[in-house]
Design an enzyme around this catalytic site. Sequence first.
Site, short mmCIF file in Angstrom:
data_model
loop_
_atom_site.label_atom_id
_atom_site.label_comp_id
_atom_site.label_asym_id
_atom_site.label_seq_id
_atom_site.Cartn_x
_atom_site.Cartn_y
_atom_site.Cartn_z
N ASP A 100 0.84 -1.21 0.00
CA ASP A 100 0.00 0.00 0.00
C ASP A 100 0.87 1.26 0.00
O ASP A 100 1.28 1.75 1.04
CB ASP A 100 -0.92 -0.02 1.22
CG ASP A 100 -1.97 1.08 1.15
OD1 ASP A 100 -2.07 1.77 0.12
OD2 ASP A 100 -2.73 1.23 2.14
N GLY A 101 1.16 1.75 -1.21
CA GLY A 101 1.98 2.96 -1.35
C GLY A 101 1.29 4.04 -2.16
O GLY A 101 1.80 5.14 -2.28
N LYS A 102 0.14 3.71 -2.75
CA LYS A 102 -0.64 4.68 -3.54
C LYS A 102 0.24 5.40 -4.55
O LYS A 102 0.22 6.61 -4.67
CB LYS A 102 -1.38 5.65 -2.61
CG LYS A 102 -2.29 4.90 -1.62
CD LYS A 102 -3.08 5.79 -0.71
CE LYS A 102 -4.05 4.98 0.16
NZ LYS A 102 -3.45 4.06 1.13
N ARG A 103 1.01 4.61 -5.31
CA ARG A 103 1.94 5.16 -6.27
C ARG A 103 1.23 5.68 -7.51
O ARG A 103 0.19 5.14 -7.91
CB ARG A 103 2.96 4.10 -6.69
CG ARG A 103 3.76 3.48 -5.55
CD ARG A 103 4.40 4.49 -4.65
NE ARG A 103 5.49 3.89 -3.88
CZ ARG A 103 5.78 4.18 -2.62
NH1 ARG A 103 5.05 5.06 -1.94
NH2 ARG A 103 6.82 3.63 -2.02
N THR B 181 -1.21 -0.62 -4.52
CA THR B 181 -2.24 0.42 -4.66
C THR B 181 -1.68 1.57 -5.47
O THR B 181 -0.48 1.86 -5.43
CB THR B 181 -2.73 0.93 -3.29
OG1 THR B 181 -1.62 1.45 -2.55
CG2 THR B 181 -3.39 -0.19 -2.48
#
Lengths: 312, 312
Positions: free
Chosen positions: A115-118, A152
Site C-alpha cells: 500500500d503505497g498509492k503510487r 495500490t
Amino acid sequence: MTGPSAVAATGRRFGDRVTDHVAARESQIVLGLDPDPSRLWPGSGDGVPADGPPAARAAAAVAAHCRAVIAAVAPAVVAVKPQLACFERLGAPGRAALGAAVEAAHEHGLLVVADGKRGDIDVSATAYAQSLVGTTPTPYGDVPGLGADALTAAPYMGVDTIDSLLAVTRPAGAGVFVLVRTSNPGAADVEDLELAGGGPLWEHVARIVDRLGEGDGAALHDVGAVVGATRPEHVARMRELMPRAVFLLPGVGAQGGRVEDLAPAWAPGPAGGLATASRSIVQAAERGGVGTPAAAARAEAERLRDAAWSLA
Amino acid sequence: MTGPSAVAATGRRFGDRVTDHVAARESQIVLGLDPDPSRLWPGSGDGVPADGPPAARAAAAVAAHCRAVIAAVAPAVVAVKPQLACFERLGAPGRAALGAAVEAAHEHGLLVVADGKRGDIDVSATAYAQSLVGTTPTPYGDVPGLGADALTAAPYMGVDTIDSLLAVTRPAGAGVFVLVRTSNPGAADVEDLELAGGGPLWEHVARIVDRLGEGDGAALHDVGAVVGATRPEHVARMRELMPRAVFLLPGVGAQGGRVEDLAPAWAPGPAGGLATASRSIVQAAERGGVGTPAAAARAEAERLRDAAWSLA
C-alpha cells in the site's frame, strides 16, 4: 530481499488468484500493517541488539512485531497490506523490515498488497512496479523487488500511469488497486467533485478501472478499486460501475466502517471485496479485547471474518 | 542516513529558502535523477565490489553515478530531484544510495526535492513526511529521515492528506509541491476533466494549492505546484490562480518542453519557477553533446540555466 510469491508462479491472473485464496481460506479480511515503533507488541524488542543506530534497532523491533502479528492473525485473514510509509521512515533498515514482513506473510500463505498509492509516468511507473512486484535488470544481475502480489495506485495523472504499472504487474499475475473513493473526510475535496459530464469524479475513475481490468470469462478482474468502507451508500453504485473489480475496503474498524454495511461488494462472489483492518485488529487488546495482544487480535480478525463471510 | 539540510536550520520558510538559493546560484534549473542501473556514466562501476548481491552492487554503482552527475552539474543548478522509484527498486541498498545522493547534493549547496508523488491520510501521510523531511521518534532514539528540502504530493485524496504533510514539512522549513497539471498525455484523462462548477479539475486543484500555501508578506509560498512544461498555454493561467506558488516545471528537454515557453512562471520573481530536466542533462553526451558525459551534461545544464535566467 524476498522473491515473488509462490502463488504467482502458477501463471494465473490476479482476479483468479484472489478467488482461489478467498475460497481456500474462507476469509476476505486483509490485515493492515502500519507499525509505529512506539506502539509495538510487548516482546518485539527482545531480540533487538543492545546498541547500534536507532533506525536499525527500531526496524528490528518492527520486523519482530510484524512477524508476531502475522503469526497470530494469519488463520483468520487472506492477505496483509503493509503501509509502505511506515517502513520507509526507518530508512534502509525499514526496507529490510518490510521485506521480512512480506516473507512472513507468504510463509503463512497470505497475499500481500503493497500500500503505497503510487502514481507516476513512464519510466518512474515502471520502476515502482519493478520495485513492488517485478524485477529490475542490472549489469550485476536481476534485482528482485518486494515480491508483493498487488499494489495500490493513485489515478490523478491518468490512464498512462496505470498502464505502465500493468505492463509489469499483469505478466506477474499481480494486481493493481486504484484509488476510487477513499474513506477520509478530504475525499470530498477532489474525489466527490461533480463533473460537467455528470456524476462525481470518482464515478469517472470507476469507469476507468472497469475498462482497464482484465479477467477470463466472468472472472474477477486484475484491476481493483480502493473503496472507503466509511460511506456504505457508495458501495452499491461502485458495484454497478465496476461489476468485476475486486474492492479493497479500508476503513473497517478504527475508521468507523462496519463490515455489515458492505454487502454489495460481494455481489460477484466471495472474493469481490477484501475488507482491510489495521489498528482495530493489531491494537484489539488495548481497545478492550480479551487476553494477550495476540489472542485479542486473532479474536477480532475472526469476528470480522465471520461478519464478512456471512454476507458473501 | 543523512541529516536535514544545513539550510533548513536557519528557520526560514521554504519560499524564502528557494528565493535565497536561486539568487545566490543564479539558476532555476533542477537536476532530475532517475538512474537506470543499465545506463550509468562510465566509471560508475569502478568501486563496486567484485561480488555480493546484485542489489548492493547495482546500488553502489548508482550512488557513484549520482555523485559524479551532481559534481559535474552542481555549479549550473539550484536543486536536485531524485525520482524515488528508481532508488526503491534496488531495495535497502537503493535507499542507502538515495541517502548518498542527497548528501552529495547538500555538500554542493543544492536543495533536494524528493519526487515520490506521495498522497495518503493521517498517520500514513505523517509517516511519509517523517521519512522524507522529518524525523521519526522511536524508543531507540530519533530516526532521521532522508533530509530532503521538499517533496512532491498527489492531491486525489483531498486537502487533509496535504495538511498532514504540511504539519511536518512546515516546521522544518520544507516545501510540498502538489501535482496540478502534469506533462504526460494521460493528464487529459483526469486532470483536464471539466467540472460542473466550471473549469478543469486542475484549476480547482490550483486553487487548493494557493489556499494552503503560506509565506510572509509578498514572499513565495511553501506549497508549490507541479506544472508540466509541455503545455505552455497553461502556465499563464496557473500563475493567475497561484500568484505566489513556486512552480516545479518538469518536462523540459527530453519530454519536449522548452524553457523559452515558460515565462509566466517567473512573474513573481526569479524563484517563481524551477525547471527540471533529467535525461536531457544526464544523457547529453549520448544525445549529441560535445565531450565527456560530465562536460556535455554541464554544458546542457548551463544552456538551460541561461535560457531560464534570461526570462526571469
